[in-house]
Design a protein around this motif. Structure first.
Motif, PDB file in Angstrom:
ATOM      1  N   ILE A 356      56.555  34.164  70.204  1.00 23.37           N
ATOM      2  CA  ILE A 356      57.597  34.429  71.199  1.00 23.37           C
ATOM      3  C   ILE A 356      58.818  33.609  70.834  1.00 23.37           C
ATOM      4  O   ILE A 356      58.767  32.379  70.812  1.00 23.37           O
ATOM      5  CB  ILE A 356      57.120  34.064  72.619  1.00 23.37           C
ATOM      6  N   SER A 359      62.163  33.382  76.058  1.00 26.55           N
ATOM      7  CA  SER A 359      61.761  34.049  77.293  1.00 26.55           C
ATOM      8  C   SER A 359      62.862  33.932  78.327  1.00 26.55           C
ATOM      9  O   SER A 359      63.645  32.985  78.311  1.00 26.55           O
ATOM     10  CB  SER A 359      60.472  33.429  77.847  1.00 26.55           C
ATOM     11  N   LYS A 361      63.642  34.369  82.615  1.00 31.10           N
ATOM     12  CA  LYS A 361      63.087  34.472  83.957  1.00 31.10           C
ATOM     13  C   LYS A 361      64.048  35.276  84.824  1.00 31.10           C
ATOM     14  O   LYS A 361      65.222  34.956  84.907  1.00 31.10           O
ATOM     15  CB  LYS A 361      62.866  33.085  84.571  1.00 31.10           C
ATOM     16  N   PRO A 385      61.973  44.040  75.824  1.00 26.66           N
ATOM     17  CA  PRO A 385      61.143  42.846  75.648  1.00 26.66           C
ATOM     18  C   PRO A 385      59.801  43.199  75.037  1.00 26.66           C
ATOM     19  O   PRO A 385      59.293  44.310  75.180  1.00 26.66           O
ATOM     20  CB  PRO A 385      60.977  42.329  77.081  1.00 26.66           C
ATOM     21  N   TYR A 398      58.882  37.575  84.153  1.00 23.82           N
ATOM     22  CA  TYR A 398      59.259  36.946  82.895  1.00 23.82           C
ATOM     23  C   TYR A 398      59.347  38.019  81.805  1.00 23.82           C
ATOM     24  O   TYR A 398      58.506  38.918  81.745  1.00 23.82           O
ATOM     25  CB  TYR A 398      58.240  35.883  82.485  1.00 23.82           C
ATOM     26  N   HIS A 400      59.388  38.339  77.719  1.00 21.57           N
ATOM     27  CA  HIS A 400      59.140  37.647  76.464  1.00 21.57           C
ATOM     28  C   HIS A 400      59.692  38.495  75.326  1.00 21.57           C
ATOM     29  O   HIS A 400      59.458  39.710  75.258  1.00 21.57           O
ATOM     30  CB  HIS A 400      57.642  37.415  76.252  1.00 21.57           C
ATOM     31  N   SER A 402      60.086  38.750  71.045  1.00 24.99           N
ATOM     32  CA  SER A 402      59.599  38.266  69.760  1.00 24.99           C
ATOM     33  C   SER A 402      60.197  39.115  68.654  1.00 24.99           C
ATOM     34  O   SER A 402      60.852  40.126  68.888  1.00 24.99           O
ATOM     35  CB  SER A 402      58.063  38.331  69.716  1.00 24.99           C
ATOM     36  N   PRO A 447      58.589  29.678  77.293  1.00 28.42           N
ATOM     37  CA  PRO A 447      57.563  30.713  77.048  1.00 28.42           C
ATOM     38  C   PRO A 447      56.261  30.381  77.748  1.00 28.42           C
ATOM     39  O   PRO A 447      55.786  29.251  77.713  1.00 28.42           O
ATOM     40  CB  PRO A 447      57.399  30.684  75.522  1.00 28.42           C
TER      41      PRO A 447
END
Length: 459
Positions: A356, A359, A361, A385, A398, A400, A402, A447
């Protein structure tokens, strides 16, 4: 872009025409969803390079530049040329302007970070109404402009309001030059003057990747805040506007606001409230549905049929079911279960290895919003995401991300997240009980570990 006028001659029709043309011809960079935005047009960097060659730009010491993505190269070059810039706080919700001064000895990469919205929010100094700063040049983004100086923004009126506030504060004058940077296709041959009001800000110079256009006869600019064009609700959403009103009234000026029922944004608010009321009514209908506890004598309540408990059914344990099966079927089922378990373990290991990069929020999410609503909103904004951790019951989730790093880049190179964060600004999903405007708060988040992810998804 020279085409016939649209059938419905309105500001919105011209905006839609330009947005459609740019999308169809792939003339925009990220974010590609340009509707209701100032387009991040291809060639914005070249346009900024052309702009800084203007004598008006070279002479300016303090420049007001709008916060949109296509003007980010202008902000960077201004800081690189050792100029001060002021940037409006988005939607003027928490203040008026952010003042940024060049950092001595800063590298280009550091200045680029400083010119981004993330850098501006971190390093910018907030300017209040008591500021006596003088602005020498104003740089705006546009959806479309005409060669005689008429300009259309994205339709929310913040650029016009910011200009009026600066006039009221004495930050600028009627002679302050206004420049806009756009793509060549955003220039239209003609915008009907009758579409424009006294609060609309015209431009004096138009800069594109290929040309510079000086408006021959400069149009009249707004002289200040036109209170009769603003509603009480608009003031409530902007503390700085409310303060200016109180200052004018203290000085003996009679302030008359616009009729609420004629305000475009108020009509939109009423529309949203009606939608919210319908959803609430549907929810209450389900909640107030009759149950066995409310049933009166005879098993009826105002003509409604009573509800009885569902009959319980007996289901054999798996061991008994397998004993009833032939040996061949039991063996086949066992092999399938083994393969499925192996596949699940493999997928779990792959997920645990996923890196990740960062991140986010999201908070202030209404209780009526579902995860599918969030996914649709993210899809419309081009945000994808790698993983979504939904905690709607708490009003948060949340995101995430990558695989954002360049594999050829060194491991210590920071991930560029500004574009994603900027693309999530003013995100609205349903109605919010905590915020009158209903916008989602976006902030960086640490993360979440894979153990936490498993716990959240299984709850």
């Amino acid at each position: 872009m020279t085409e016939n006028l649209p059938e419905e001659v309105t500001k919105s029709s011209f905006r839609r025409k330009v947005w459609d043309y740019m999308m169809k011809n792939e003339l925009v960079n990220f974010p590609v969803n340009i509707y209701k935005r100032i387009p991040n047009f291809k060639g914005a960097t070249e346009t900024a390079q052309r702009l800084i060659e203007l004598d008006e730009f070279k002479r300016a010491r303090v420049i007001k530049i709008n916060p949109d993505k296509p003007q980010e190269p202008v902000r960077f070059l201004a800081l690189e040329m050792n100029k001060e810039i002021i940037v409006p706080i988005p939607r003027l919700r928490t203040g008026l302007f952010l003042h940024v001064t060049p950092v001595a000895g800063a590298t280009k990469e550091q200045l680029k970070t400083l010119a981004s919205m993330r850098g501006l929010e971190q390093a910018g100094k907030s300017l209040g109404l008591d500021s006596h700063i003088k602005v020498d040049l104003v740089v705006l983004g546009s959806v479309c402009v005409s060669r005689d100086g008429y300009r259309l923004g994205k339709g929310e009126g913040f650029a016009d309001l910011e200009f009026a506030m600066m006039m009221r504060m004495g930050t600028i004058t009627k002679n302050t030059i206004v420049v806009t940077t756009v793509h060549d296709c955003q220039i239209v041959d003609y915008l009907p003057p009758q579409l424009f009001k006294e609060y609309d800000v015209p431009v004096d110079i138009i800069v594109t990747p290929t040309q510079i256009i000086y408006v021959e006869s400069r149009l009249k600019k707004p002289s200040g805040i036109l209170w009769h064009m603003l509603s009480e609700r608009k003031l409530k959403t902007m503390q700085v506007l409310q303060q200016l009103k109180e200052m004018d009234e203290k000085n003996g000026k009679i302030v008359v606001l616009k009729e609420v029922n004629s305000d475009v944004e108020t009509r939109q608010y009423i529309k949203n409230r009606i939608k919210y009321s319908k959803n609430k009514k549907r929810f209450n209908t389900k909640r107030d549905a009759p149950n066995t506890e409310n049933m009166m004598e005879g098993g009826k309540n105002k003509g409604e049929k009573p509800r009885f408990p569902r009959r319980r059914t007996y289901k054999k344990p798996k061991a008994e079911e397998e004993n009833d099966l032939p040996n061949a079927e039991v063996q086949t089922k066992t092999e399938n279960n083994t393969k499925n378990a192996s596949r699940r373990r493999k997928n779990l290991r792959a997920r645990m290895k996923t890196h990740i990069d960062f991140s986010l929020k999201l908070s202030n999410i209404s209780s009526g919003v579902r995860v599918r609503d969030l996914k649709n909103a993210l899809l419309m904004r081009g945000v994808k995401p790698s993983e979504i951790i939904w905690q709607g019951y708490r009003g948060i989730c949340y995101l995430h991300f990558s695989k954002l790093r360049n594999e050829a880049a060194p491991p210590d190179q920071p991930v560029q997240v500004d574009s994603i964060v900027a693309n999530l600004q003013q995100l609205r999903i349903g109605e919010s009980v905590n915020d009158e405007e209903g916008f989602i708060y976006v902030e960086p988040a640490k993360p979440i570990s894979r153990i936490e992810v498993t716990d959240v998804t299984t709850v």
